[in-house]
Scaffold this active site. Structure first.
Site, short mmCIF file in Angstrom:
data_model
loop_
_atom_site.label_atom_id
_atom_site.label_comp_id
_atom_site.label_asym_id
_atom_site.label_seq_id
_atom_site.Cartn_x
_atom_site.Cartn_y
_atom_site.Cartn_z
N LYS A 1 0.84 -1.20 0.00
CA LYS A 1 0.00 0.00 0.00
C LYS A 1 0.87 1.25 0.00
O LYS A 1 2.00 1.20 0.48
CB LYS A 1 -0.88 0.02 1.26
CG LYS A 1 -2.03 -0.96 1.26
CD LYS A 1 -2.88 -0.80 2.51
CE LYS A 1 -4.00 -1.82 2.55
NZ LYS A 1 -4.99 -1.65 1.47
N ARG B 1 -10.43 -11.61 1.66
CA ARG B 1 -11.26 -12.69 1.10
C ARG B 1 -10.55 -14.03 1.19
O ARG B 1 -11.18 -15.08 1.27
CB ARG B 1 -11.66 -12.31 -0.33
CG ARG B 1 -10.50 -12.13 -1.26
CD ARG B 1 -10.89 -11.33 -2.50
NE ARG B 1 -10.92 -9.89 -2.26
CZ ARG B 1 -11.25 -8.98 -3.18
NH1 ARG B 1 -11.59 -9.36 -4.39
NH2 ARG B 1 -11.25 -7.71 -2.88
N1 BES Z 1 -8.28 -3.79 4.27
C1 BES Z 1 -8.36 -3.39 2.91
C2 BES Z 1 -9.63 -2.61 2.59
C3 BES Z 1 -9.67 -1.21 3.13
C4 BES Z 1 -9.01 -0.17 2.50
C5 BES Z 1 -10.44 -0.94 4.24
C6 BES Z 1 -9.10 1.11 3.01
C7 BES Z 1 -10.53 0.34 4.75
C8 BES Z 1 -9.84 1.37 4.12
C9 BES Z 1 -8.33 -4.61 1.99
O1 BES Z 1 -7.55 -5.66 2.44
C10 BES Z 1 -7.77 -4.17 0.69
O2 BES Z 1 -6.62 -3.80 0.66
N2 BES Z 1 -8.59 -4.20 -0.34
C11 BES Z 1 -8.17 -3.78 -1.63
C12 BES Z 1 -8.76 -4.72 -2.64
C13 BES Z 1 -8.21 -4.52 -4.02
C14 BES Z 1 -6.76 -4.89 -4.08
C15 BES Z 1 -9.01 -5.37 -4.97
C16 BES Z 1 -8.68 -2.36 -1.84
O3 BES Z 1 -9.80 -2.04 -1.41
O4 BES Z 1 -7.94 -1.56 -2.41
MN MN Z 2 -5.54 -5.50 1.81
#
Ligand code: BES
Ligand code: MN
Ligand code: ZN
Length: 460
Positions: A241, A315
């Site tokens: 990230k 997931r």
């Molecule tokens: N934990 C995150 C989702 C999230 C992001 C929650 C920001 C709260 C605030 C999750 O694990 C994630 O990183 N999801 C990705 C999915 C994507 C790679 C398809 C996302 O939402 O960017």
């Molecule tokens: Mn994630």
């Protein structure tokens, strides 16, 4: 003797929303102080306004050295709310405004004479019992929210998967109807949880699958399973990230915290229902052993998954936990997860995303949400969206591209929900607040607890 009326006539208190006037030593009363609170326009007075007024009153009393108080606010008519909702909101707003997380500060300035005791006046003695029952339930929910917030607000170097497991085990000691078991990585390997383990590979903290079994109903009653995403820190893994606000990814275990909080609440109210909490807990970090984009893993169900983005880890841990839950022959499985940033784009920070393969279940959850003002909105998981998960090399990919990111995430999970009624709550937008008020909200403990209370009533 018309004293208050005269103050209002003189304009000392206009009655604007949240305005307060503290009076001292009023003649012919037995109390030291009387606090007047403005409630705004009567026709605009809904649950949100009511909670604000309660919070303002409680905060004011806490700041002015009043240690006990009798409240008459529950006598006010609140739009769309009955007395039990008013009690619920009263208790939760009170706990909310007094909540502080100071465990990790060495100096705190707390109120010298804090508010310790609150009496809620009810005008009708006839159904006092019923209201005391609601009060007990609401206090139990407030305590569940408190636990949820504390766990979530802890930093990831303290709140590790092992820490969550220890906290769950503490509850086992308190409640006789609750038994907690921890499944370690060795056992997960035996269970062939290839999807879950592909996430924990990148971290040196051992992953845990925490199970909290609450037996409040008859033996033969099928349980309701609650699954909470417990990623104690989500760096994204190799699909790292960006750095901005990455600290907030300590909150990626809010699903887990809310399930633990809910189990605490129902155990505290001795609810007559069988409920099992399952928490896959792990970190998601980049490391020499971490999963790489393109890796293909085999889930516990036997289905293979191409990991195209290691940041779609939620997931992966949830799908194996859903398969694991089959062993309890559940009637209903509800998972709770900070699953997608896309859910924040869709619904903002007010509303939880709801997805389900069974519409009566979705309805029940919606109703519990309305009752508690812990609201949800349903999004579709129609077959058209499933196509976005196609992989050239495995049974499915773990991401479905940019469009409808929350829906494709739910579609992914739906493939592991064939043996039970299932609902998925995406709490990415509602589980915590950012900015100067940064902190966990305790959502959706109220929603889940109310859903289970309603369930216990209808199956009892
Ligand atoms: N934990 C995150 C989702 C999230 C992001 C929650 C920001 C709260 C605030 C999750 O694990 C994630 O990183 N999801 C990705 C999915 C994507 C790679 C398809 C996302 O939402 O960017
Ligand atoms: Mn994630
Ligand atoms: Zn995550």
């Amino acid at each position: 003797n018309g004293y208050i009326s005269s103050l209002i006539r003189r304009g000392d208190l206009e009655g604007k929303m949240g305005q307060t006037l503290l009076l001292h030593n009023i003649e012919n009363t037995l109390c030291d102080r009387v606090l007047l609170v403005g409630c705004g326009k009567e026709r605009d007075f809904g649950p949100d306004q009511y909670k604000q007024v309660v919070a303002k009153a409680v905060q004011t009393l806490n700041d002015t050295g009043s240690m006990d108080a009798v409240f008459y606010l529950t006598e006010l008519p609140v739009k769309q709310n009955d007395i039990s909702q008013k009690i619920h909101h009263f208790v939760l707003a009170t706990h909310e405004v007094l909540y502080q997380f100071n465990e990790l500060k060495t100096t705190v300035d707390s109120a010298r004479r804090p508010l310790r005791k609150i009496v809620i006046a009810v005008s009708n003695r006839r159904d006092l019992n019923l209201r005391e029952q609601t009060l007990r339930e609401s206090v139990a929910i407030a305590e569940g929210i408190h636990l949820c917030k504390d766990l979530a607000n802890l930093p990831a170097n303290i709140c590790t998967p092992g820490y969550l497991a220890d906290e769950a085990q503490k509850l086992d000691k308190i409640y006789t109807k609750l038994s907690v078991n921890i499944i370690d990585e060795e056992e997960m390997t035996k269970l062939k949880m290839g999807a879950f383990l592909s996430v924990s590979r990148g971290s040196r903290e051992p992953a845990k699958l925490i199970s909290l079994q609450y037996q409040g109903g008859p033996d033969k009653q099928k349980p309701i399973v609650l699954i909470g995403k417990g990623v104690t820190f989500d760096s994204g893994g190799i699909s790292l990230k960006p750095g901005a606000a990455m600290d907030e990814m300590k909150y990626d275990m809010c699903g887990a915290a809310s399930v633990i909080g809910t189990i605490n609440a129902i155990a505290e109210m001795d609810l007559e229902l069988n409920v099992i909490g399952l928490i896959p807990a792990t970190e998601n970090l980049p490391d020499g052993l971490a999963s790489k984009p393109g890796d293909i893993v085999t889930s516990m169900s036997g289905k293979t998954i191409e990991i195209l983005n290691t940041d779609a880890e939620g997931r992966l841990i949830l799908c194996d936990t859903m398969t694991y839950s089959e062993k309890f022959k559940p009637e209903i499985v509800i998972d709770v997860a900070t699953l997608t940033g896309a859910c924040i784009v869709a619904l903002g920070h007010h509303t939880t995303g709801l997805f389900s393969n069974h519409s009566p279940l979705a309805h029940d959850i919606e109703n519990a949400g309305k009752h508690t003002s812990d609201k949800v909105w349903e999004l579709p998981i129609w077959d058209e969206y499933q196509e976005q998960l196609k992989s050239n090399f495995a049974d499915m990919a773990n991401i479905g591209g940019r469009p409808a990111g929350s829906i494709t995430a739910a579609c992914f999970l739906s493939r592991f929900a064939k043996k039970f009624q299932w609902a998925h709550l995406d709490i990415a937008g509602v589980a915590w607040k950012s900015g100067s008020e940064k902190g966990a909200t305790g959502r959706p403990v109220a929603l889940l607890s109310q859903y289970l209370i309603n369930k216990a009533k209808s199956s009892g």
